[in-house]
Design a protein around this motif. Structure first.
Motif, PDB file in Angstrom:
ATOM      1  N   SER A   1       0.833  -1.216   0.000  1.00 61.01           N
ATOM      2  CA  SER A   1       0.000   0.000   0.000  1.00 61.01           C
ATOM      3  C   SER A   1       0.862   1.258   0.000  1.00 61.01           C
ATOM      4  O   SER A   1       0.444   2.291  -0.535  1.00 61.01           O
TER       5      SER A   1
ATOM      6  N   ALA B   1       1.628   1.716  -3.508  1.00 69.09           N
ATOM      7  CA  ALA B   1       0.418   2.234  -4.169  1.00 69.09           C
ATOM      8  C   ALA B   1       0.230   3.716  -3.862  1.00 69.09           C
ATOM      9  O   ALA B   1      -0.208   4.486  -4.719  1.00 69.09           O
ATOM     10  N   GLY B   2       0.569   4.122  -2.637  1.00 70.64           N
ATOM     11  CA  GLY B   2       0.497   5.540  -2.268  1.00 70.64           C
ATOM     12  C   GLY B   2       1.466   6.385  -3.087  1.00 70.64           C
ATOM     13  O   GLY B   2       1.128   7.504  -3.501  1.00 70.64           O
TER      14      GLY B   2
ATOM     15  N   LEU C   1      -0.149   6.838  -6.394  1.00 74.60           N
ATOM     16  CA  LEU C   1      -1.198   7.867  -6.318  1.00 74.60           C
ATOM     17  C   LEU C   1      -0.596   9.271  -6.350  1.00 74.60           C
ATOM     18  O   LEU C   1      -1.088  10.162  -7.033  1.00 74.60           O
TER      19      LEU C   1
ATOM     20  N   ALA D   1      -1.315   8.018   2.399  1.00 72.73           N
ATOM     21  CA  ALA D   1      -1.257   6.557   2.285  1.00 72.73           C
ATOM     22  C   ALA D   1       0.141   6.045   2.618  1.00 72.73           C
ATOM     23  O   ALA D   1       0.289   5.040   3.339  1.00 72.73           O
TER      24      ALA D   1
ATOM     25  N   ASN E   1       0.391   3.828   6.063  1.00 69.02           N
ATOM     26  CA  ASN E   1       0.729   2.420   5.866  1.00 69.02           C
ATOM     27  C   ASN E   1       2.132   2.077   6.348  1.00 69.02           C
ATOM     28  O   ASN E   1       2.361   0.942   6.790  1.00 69.02           O
TER      29      ASN E   1
ATOM     30  N   VAL F   1      -6.671   0.838  -4.907  1.00 71.72           N
ATOM     31  CA  VAL F   1      -5.917   1.211  -3.698  1.00 71.72           C
ATOM     32  C   VAL F   1      -6.858   1.292  -2.500  1.00 71.72           C
ATOM     33  O   VAL F   1      -6.496   0.898  -1.378  1.00 71.72           O
ATOM     34  N   TRP F   2      -8.082   1.788  -2.733  1.00 73.76           N
ATOM     35  CA  TRP F   2      -9.075   1.862  -1.648  1.00 73.76           C
ATOM     36  C   TRP F   2      -9.389   0.476  -1.084  1.00 73.76           C
ATOM     37  O   TRP F   2      -9.491   0.296   0.130  1.00 73.76           O
TER      38      TRP F   2
ATOM     39  N   GLU G   1      -6.598  -0.511   1.096  1.00 71.05           N
ATOM     40  CA  GLU G   1      -6.629   0.215   2.361  1.00 71.05           C
ATOM     41  C   GLU G   1      -7.713  -0.337   3.299  1.00 71.05           C
ATOM     42  O   GLU G   1      -7.507  -0.437   4.508  1.00 71.05           O
TER      43      GLU G   1
END
Length: 350
Positions: free
Chosen positions: A27, A30-31, A34, A71, A75, A272-273, A276
């Motif tokens: 994550s 992934a952040g 983003l 994020a 994380n 990604v949501w 999370e």
């Protein structure tokens, strides 16, 4: 009764902690993605900010940048908690922070879902922004000598060449505005005088378009002036012949470009949501199963983990009652504040 109650032994707790540690660091990556997407979208919007009507369009990229940074932070923090969770001495210092952290994660996930939906349904507001911005840009096309607008001709020309488009909704939009500067008009010419007099606003309107509207794939030399005058060109009929101008308007071209980009970003934000949400649920189970160990000195003992301490109905009821009590308390305090300064009037009789 607790919701989604599960039993955990030492092996399951270790697997849960290790899986969450790995998921949290995925994550974090992934952040970063983003954050990079938000930065890319912001740069793309700024490149064409002259043809966009307002700054509201930057809400989505700014939100993506903020969510990416949050994020990564949240994380990374959760990954450290999962790494220390199986050491009672290390976990003890994280334990008081877990409930506030999970509440923050809940609000963060709600905000992320809202942004994902916004990315997918932003076409309407973007269309209005582009429509007004392109109209203004075309109106200022001729103002090459005006400070603050001298760059607009270059911007519009490059835009039409890059996106293979012409005008706002089509090439005929150029017929309705004066796009030739007065500096390049011979006002002693009868043709120029007649054209200006024939227009109510005193503008020089022609059935022509800038050179950037020309389609280089056409075998015929570009007809950009007197587009609707068949007699001005040999073997030409503008109503039946395929013109060697771009038929698509720039609003449609830019709208397709940005909406396809935002749709892809919205799908990625949804992915990604989901990660999370899985992080938050897993951390909640880890928190409760470690918290409910009956004998901390026996690491092999079983414990129970759950998502909610009460049923969903009871949880919603307790949250609503808590909010009502807070609202009533604030109301009483405000009423006391209003009446606290008032002193009774004392009448004196002489």
């Amino acid at each position: 009764m607790a919701m989604m109650k599960m039993k955990f032994n030492l092996r399951k707790r270790v697997k849960l902690a290790q899986g969450l540690w790995l998921l949290n660091w995925c994550s974090v990556l992934a952040g970063i993605a983003l954050f990079a997407m938000g930065l890319f979208l912001k740069i793309e919007l700024r490149k064409r900010s002259e043809v966009m009507d307002n700054a509201e369009s930057h809400f989505v990229p700014n939100s993506l940048i903020l969510m990416g940074a949050l994020a990564c932070t949240l994380n990374a923090f959760a990954g450290k908690i999962c790494y220390d969770s199986l050491d009672p001495a290390k976990f003890a210092k994280w334990k008081p922070m877990l409930k506030p952290y999970l509440i923050i994660c809940l609000f963060f996930n709600v905000f992320m879902f809202f942004i994902a939906v916004l990315c997918l349904v932003t076409r309407g507001s973007l269309e209005s922004t582009l429509s007004h911005g392109l109209k203004n840009g075309m109106r200022y096309y001729k103002d090459t000598d005006t400070p603050g607008r001298c760059f607009m001709k270059k911007t519009i020309d490059l835009l039409q060449i890059e996106f293979k488009c012409c005008g706002n909704n089509g090439y005929r939009d150029w017929f309705e505005i004066q796009w030739v500067s007065n500096r390049y008009l011979d006002f002693s010419s009868k043709e120029v005088k007649d054209r200006i007099k024939s227009n109510v606003d005193g503008k020089f309107l022609i059935d022509g378009v800038p050179f950037s509207c020309c389609n280089p794939n056409s075998p015929r030399p570009c007809i950009q002036m007197q587009v609707t005058n068949n007699s001005a060109h040999y073997s030409y009929d503008h109503q039946t012949e395929e013109l060697n101008l771009w038929n698509r308007g720039c609003k449609e071209a830019l709208l397709h470009y940005y909406t396809s980009m935002m749709s892809s970003m919205g799908a990625l934000v949804l992915l990604v949501w989901l990660m999370e949400v899985a992080d938050m649920i897993g951390l909640r189970f880890l928190h409760t199963c470690l918290d409910s160990i009956a004998n901390p000195e026996d690491p092999e003992c079983e414990s129970e983990g759950w998502l909610l301490e009460k049923s969903l109905k009871e949880t919603v009821t307790s949250v609503l009652s808590l909010l009502k009590s807070i609202f009533k308390l604030n109301k009483v305090e405000s009423a006391e504040g209003d009446g606290g300064d008032k002193t009774p009037a004392v009448a004196t009789v002489s």
